[in-house]
Design an enzyme around this catalytic site. Structure first.
Site, PDB file in Angstrom:
ATOM      1  N   HIS A  73       1.310  -1.291   0.429  1.00  0.00           N
ATOM      2  CA  HIS A  73      -0.282   0.210   0.127  1.00  0.00           C
ATOM      3  C   HIS A  73       1.285   1.665   0.172  1.00  0.00           C
ATOM      4  O   HIS A  73       1.941   1.421   0.488  1.00  0.00           O
ATOM      5  CB  HIS A  73      -0.870   0.165   1.389  1.00  0.00           C
ATOM      6  CG  HIS A  73      -2.290   1.086   1.395  1.00  0.00           C
ATOM      7  ND1 HIS A  73      -2.087   2.555   1.763  1.00  0.00           N
ATOM      8  CD2 HIS A  73      -3.188   0.729   0.936  1.00  0.00           C
ATOM      9  CE1 HIS A  73      -2.715   2.722   1.010  1.00  0.00           C
ATOM     10  NE2 HIS A  73      -4.084   1.920   0.840  1.00  0.00           N
ATOM     11  N   ASP A 123      -7.375  -5.820   0.040  1.00  0.00           N
ATOM     12  CA  ASP A 123      -8.508  -6.107  -0.702  1.00  0.00           C
ATOM     13  C   ASP A 123      -8.071  -7.721  -0.449  1.00  0.00           C
ATOM     14  O   ASP A 123      -8.561  -8.746  -1.042  1.00  0.00           O
ATOM     15  CB  ASP A 123      -7.679  -5.638  -2.229  1.00  0.00           C
ATOM     16  CG  ASP A 123      -8.568  -5.181  -2.208  1.00  0.00           C
ATOM     17  OD1 ASP A 123      -9.458  -4.248  -2.363  1.00  0.00           O
ATOM     18  OD2 ASP A 123      -8.081  -3.568  -2.761  1.00  0.00           O
TER      19      ASP A 123
HETATM   20  N1  ACO Z   1       4.168  -7.665  -4.986  1.00  0.00           N
HETATM   21  C1  ACO Z   1       5.166  -7.717  -5.282  1.00  0.00           C
HETATM   22  N2  ACO Z   1       5.766  -6.315  -4.593  1.00  0.00           N
HETATM   23  C2  ACO Z   1       5.733  -5.561  -4.613  1.00  0.00           C
HETATM   24  C3  ACO Z   1       4.128  -5.459  -4.402  1.00  0.00           C
HETATM   25  C4  ACO Z   1       3.308  -6.616  -4.520  1.00  0.00           C
HETATM   26  N3  ACO Z   1       2.474  -6.782  -3.665  1.00  0.00           N
HETATM   27  N4  ACO Z   1       3.433  -4.115  -3.624  1.00  0.00           N
HETATM   28  C5  ACO Z   1       5.046  -3.210  -4.275  1.00  0.00           C
HETATM   29  N5  ACO Z   1       6.209  -4.164  -4.199  1.00  0.00           N
HETATM   30  C6  ACO Z   1       7.326  -3.489  -4.871  1.00  0.00           C
HETATM   31  C7  ACO Z   1       7.750  -3.184  -6.052  1.00  0.00           C
HETATM   32  O1  ACO Z   1       7.809  -4.165  -7.046  1.00  0.00           O
HETATM   33  C8  ACO Z   1       8.405  -1.721  -5.554  1.00  0.00           C
HETATM   34  O2  ACO Z   1      10.124  -2.480  -5.882  1.00  0.00           O
HETATM   35  P1  ACO Z   1      11.122  -2.394  -5.785  1.00  0.00           P
HETATM   36  O3  ACO Z   1      12.020  -1.352  -4.958  1.00  0.00           O
HETATM   37  O4  ACO Z   1      12.559  -3.521  -5.812  1.00  0.00           O
HETATM   38  O5  ACO Z   1      11.096  -1.702  -7.497  1.00  0.00           O
HETATM   39  C9  ACO Z   1       8.312  -1.530  -4.134  1.00  0.00           C
HETATM   40  O6  ACO Z   1       7.681  -2.502  -3.666  1.00  0.00           O
HETATM   41  C10 ACO Z   1       7.649  -0.160  -3.824  1.00  0.00           C
HETATM   42  O7  ACO Z   1       6.600  -0.708  -4.202  1.00  0.00           O
HETATM   43  P2  ACO Z   1       5.650   0.410  -5.453  1.00  0.00           P
HETATM   44  O8  ACO Z   1       4.815  -0.079  -6.688  1.00  0.00           O
HETATM   45  O9  ACO Z   1       6.553   1.427  -6.157  1.00  0.00           O
HETATM   46  O10 ACO Z   1       4.932   1.069  -4.206  1.00  0.00           O
HETATM   47  P3  ACO Z   1       2.964   2.082  -4.499  1.00  0.00           P
HETATM   48  O11 ACO Z   1       3.151   2.471  -3.688  1.00  0.00           O
HETATM   49  O12 ACO Z   1       3.833   3.121  -5.662  1.00  0.00           O
HETATM   50  O13 ACO Z   1       2.509   0.808  -4.937  1.00  0.00           O
HETATM   51  C11 ACO Z   1       0.187  -0.766  -4.163  1.00  0.00           C
HETATM   52  C12 ACO Z   1       1.034   0.742  -4.265  1.00  0.00           C
HETATM   53  C13 ACO Z   1      -0.254  -0.413  -6.093  1.00  0.00           C
HETATM   54  C14 ACO Z   1      -0.916  -1.012  -3.606  1.00  0.00           C
HETATM   55  C15 ACO Z   1       1.205  -2.052  -5.312  1.00  0.00           C
HETATM   56  O14 ACO Z   1       1.468  -2.019  -3.622  1.00  0.00           O
HETATM   57  C16 ACO Z   1       0.606  -3.383  -5.434  1.00  0.00           C
HETATM   58  O15 ACO Z   1       1.203  -3.596  -6.564  1.00  0.00           O
HETATM   59  N6  ACO Z   1       0.078  -4.022  -4.899  1.00  0.00           N
HETATM   60  C17 ACO Z   1      -0.924  -5.444  -5.430  1.00  0.00           C
HETATM   61  C18 ACO Z   1      -1.798  -4.158  -5.920  1.00  0.00           C
HETATM   62  C19 ACO Z   1      -2.875  -3.975  -4.849  1.00  0.00           C
HETATM   63  O16 ACO Z   1      -3.227  -5.121  -3.975  1.00  0.00           O
HETATM   64  N7  ACO Z   1      -3.360  -3.014  -4.772  1.00  0.00           N
HETATM   65  C20 ACO Z   1      -4.580  -2.618  -3.933  1.00  0.00           C
HETATM   66  C21 ACO Z   1      -4.127  -1.845  -3.131  1.00  0.00           C
HETATM   67  S1  ACO Z   1      -5.373  -1.309  -1.372  1.00  0.00           S
HETATM   68  C22 ACO Z   1      -6.329  -0.689  -2.688  1.00  0.00           C
HETATM   69  O17 ACO Z   1      -6.179   0.487  -3.513  1.00  0.00           O
HETATM   70  C23 ACO Z   1      -7.775  -0.407  -2.213  1.00  0.00           C
END
Ligand code: ACO
Length: 432
Positions: free
Chosen positions: A305, A362
Site C-alpha cells: 500500500h 483487498d
Molecule cells: N508484490 C510484489 N512486489 C511489490 C508489491 C506486491 N504486491 N507491491 C509493491 N511491490 C514492490 C515493488 O516492485 C517495488 O519494489 P522495488 O523497490 O524493488 O522496485 C516496491 O515494492 C515499492 O512498490 P511501488 O510499486 O513503488 O509502491 P506503490 O506505493 O507505488 O504501489 C501498490 C502501491 C500499487 C498498492 C502496490 O503495492 C501493488 O501493486 N500492490 C498489489 C495490488 C494491490 O493489492 N492493490 C490494492 C491496494 S489497496 C487499494 O487500492 C484499495
C-alpha cells in the site's frame, strides 16, 4: 517547531510557510515557489504531494491508523451501520435519531432507476465487465435526474447523496441480473440498504431471497471499511473532475473507472484469481513467492500500500470478519487456507519485509464476498458501492471550499526543443 522552511537557491533565500494539520502532520506550502524562484516541484505518483487540506479521513500509515471524521475504523466497523457511516462521512457528524431516520427515508424514496434506464442494459454485450456498465449507467442516470448531475451543496445535498447512493446500488444489482440473463429485481420498501441490495441481486421471480443476518452484517461491515480512504486514486479522480465543475454523475462515473484498475479496487478480484490459480495449478507457495521476487511483473495481489507501511487496519478487521462469516455459514474455503499460508510466508520473507509490504484491504475481502455468493467480477462493483459515501463527501468538500481552483499539475518537459516542420515528401521512411 519552525513555522517556515528556508530554501536556498541560485543565490536567493526564500521562506515557505509550514501548514500543520490537527493530527500534527506538517507540509511545506509551495504555492508561491514558482513565482519566487521559477522552480516547480517534481513528484511522480504524488507520493509526497498534498493536493488539499481535508477533514474527512485521517490515516497514519506508520501506525496503521484510519479514522473517519475522527472516529476509529475499528469502532465504526463494530458498532455502526453503513448508512450511518455514510452520513458521518458526507455531513461530518454522526446523525441524530431524527437525521438518521430522514436520511434512511430518502435512501428508500429514491432507490428506483428511471424506467428508461432498464433498456440501456440491453445495449451491452453479455460479457461486458460490470464496472464498465456501472460507470456508463451512472453517467446515463445523470441525464435522467438533474439532481444527480448538478445538486446544490447546501441542505439539498442530503437528498442528492441519498439519490446517488441508492440508485447506484440498484444499478449495480441490475447489472449483475442482466449479466446472467435474469430479470431485474425492483428494490423493496421494507428492507434496509444492504439487505435490499442482496434481495435485488439474488431474488428470483418465484423465490424471494431472505438474507441471513450474518450475511447482511458481513456485507455492511465490508462497505463501512471501504467507505473512504482520503486521497486515493479514485477519490483524487473524483476531486479532479469536480474541480472542472463537471457534474456529480460525471465525477462519480470517473471515480468508478479509476477504481477499476488492478492496482486499486480491481485488486480484490485479482487476489481471488491468484488464489484460484494456486489452488488449481498446484503451484507451491514458495514457488509462487519466488516467482513474484524474480519475475517482477508478477505481484502478490492484495499486498502493499502506498500509505500503510506497517499494517492496513482494515485488513485486520476483514480477516477476523472472514473467519466469523465462514464459521457462521459453515463454509470451508480452501482459498482462505491458501491466503493465510501466503500471508505467513510473505510476512517472514526479506523481500516483503524490507519493502514494508503487508496485506491490504483487498487480501481477504474477496473471500468474504465469495462466501456471501457474490461473483468475482462483481467484487470491484462492491468496492464502488462502499466508496460512494467517500466520493460524495469529497465532492461536497471540494464544492464548498473557498479556495478551490481547477486542478492542473505542471510538468518538466523532456521532449524535443523547437524544430522546423518537414514537408511529407522530404521525410525518410524509416527513422531507425
Ligand atoms: N508484490 C510484489 N512486489 C511489490 C508489491 C506486491 N504486491 N507491491 C509493491 N511491490 C514492490 C515493488 O516492485 C517495488 O519494489 P522495488 O523497490 O524493488 O522496485 C516496491 O515494492 C515499492 O512498490 P511501488 O510499486 O513503488 O509502491 P506503490 O506505493 O507505488 O504501489 C501498490 C502501491 C500499487 C498498492 C502496490 O503495492 C501493488 O501493486 N500492490 C498489489 C495490488 C494491490 O493489492 N492493490 C490494492 C491496494 S489497496 C487499494 O487500492 C484499495
Amino acid at each position: 517547531m519552525a513555522d517556515t522552511a528556508t530554501l536556498h537557491y541560485d543565490g536567493k533565500t526564500i521562506e515557505l510557510p509550514i501548514v500543520t494539520g490537527t493530527e500534527g502532520e506538517r507540509g511545506v506550502d509551495i504555492r508561491e515557489l514558482r513565482a519566487k524562484t521559477g522552480l516547480i516541484t517534481l513528484d511522480s505518483g504524488y507520493g509526497n504531494t498534498g493536493s488539499t487540506e481535508s477533514s474527512i479521513a485521517f490515516i497514519d500509515g506508520e501506525k496503521g491508523i484510519l479514522r473517519y471524521r475522527g472516529y476509529p475504523i475499528e469502532q465504526l466497523a463494530a458498532k455502526s451501520r453503513f448508512t450511518e457511516t455514510a452520513y458521518l462521512l458526507i455531513f461530518g457528524e454522526l446523525p441524530t435519531p431524527a437525521q438518521y431516520t430522514a436520511f434512511r427515508a430518502l435512501l428508500t424514496e429514491h432507490q428506483f432507476m428511471h424506467e428508461a434506464l432498464h433498456f440501456h442494459f440491453d445495449g451491452f454485450p453479455e460479457n461486458a465487465p460490470p464496472m464498465a456498465i456501472l460507470s456508463a449507467m451512472v453517467s446515463a442516470a445523470g441525464c435522467f435526474d438533474p439532481a444527480l448531475a448538478h445538486p446544490e451543496v447546501d441542505g439539498h445535498f442530503m437528498e442528492a447523496s441519498a439519490r446517488m447512493m441508492s440508485k447506484v446500488r440498484t444499478i449495480a444489482a441490475a447489472s449483475y441480473c442482466k449479466s446472467i440473463g435474469r430479470p431485474i429485481n425492483y428494490p423493496r420498501f421494507d428492507l434496509p440498504y444492504t439487505a435490499n441490495f442482496l434481495h435485488m441481486m439474488f431474488s428470483l421471480p418465484h423465490k424471494q431471497y431472505e438474507p441471513s443476518p450474518v450475511v447482511v452484517d458481513a456485507l455492511d461491515k465490508l462497505l463501512i471499511l471501504h467507505a473512504d480512504h482520503e486521497q486515493n486514486c479514485s477519490t483524487s479522480t473524483v476531486r479532479m473532475v469536480c474541480s472542472s465543475r463537471a457534474s456529480l454523475s460525471a465525477a462519480v462515473s470517473s471515480g468508478i473507472n479509476a477504481l477499476w484498475g488492478p492496482l486499486h479496487g480491481g485488486a480484490n478480484s485479482a487476489v481471488i484469481e491468484m488464489l484460484t490459480h494456486l489452488h488449481q495449478s498446484g503451484e507451491s507457495i514458495p514457488s509462487f513467492i519466488n516467482r513474484v521476487k524474480t519475475d517482477r511483473t508478477t505481484r502478490l495481489m492484495g499486498f502493499g500500500h502506498r500509505v500503510y507501511r506497517n499494517f492496513d487496519p482494515r485488513a485486520k478487521i476483514i480477516k477476523e470478519a472472514c473467519d466469523n462469516v465462514l464459521k457462521a455459514l459453515g463454509i470451508h474455503d480452501p482459498l482462505l487456507d491458501l491466503a493465510m499460508q501466503l500471508e505467513e510466508v510473505a510476512l517472514h520473507d526479506e523481500f516483503f519485509v524490507s519493502r514494508k509490504l503487508y496485506p491490504n484491504v483487498d487480501f481477504y475481502s474477496g473471500i468474504i464476498m465469495r462466501a456471501i455468493g457474490i461473483p468475482t467480477d462483481m467484487f470491484t462493483v462492491m468496492f464502488a458501492l462502499g466508496r460512494m459515501p467517500g466520493w460524495l463527501a469529497h465532492w461536497r468538500e471540494y464544492r464548498t471550499s473557498t479556495d478551490a481552483r481547477i486542478d492542473r499539475p505542471r510538468q518538466i518537459y523532456q521532449g524535443y526543443t523547437q524544430r522546423d516542420y518537414v514537408a511529407i515528401e522530404k521525410r525518410k521512411e524509416s527513422r531507425d
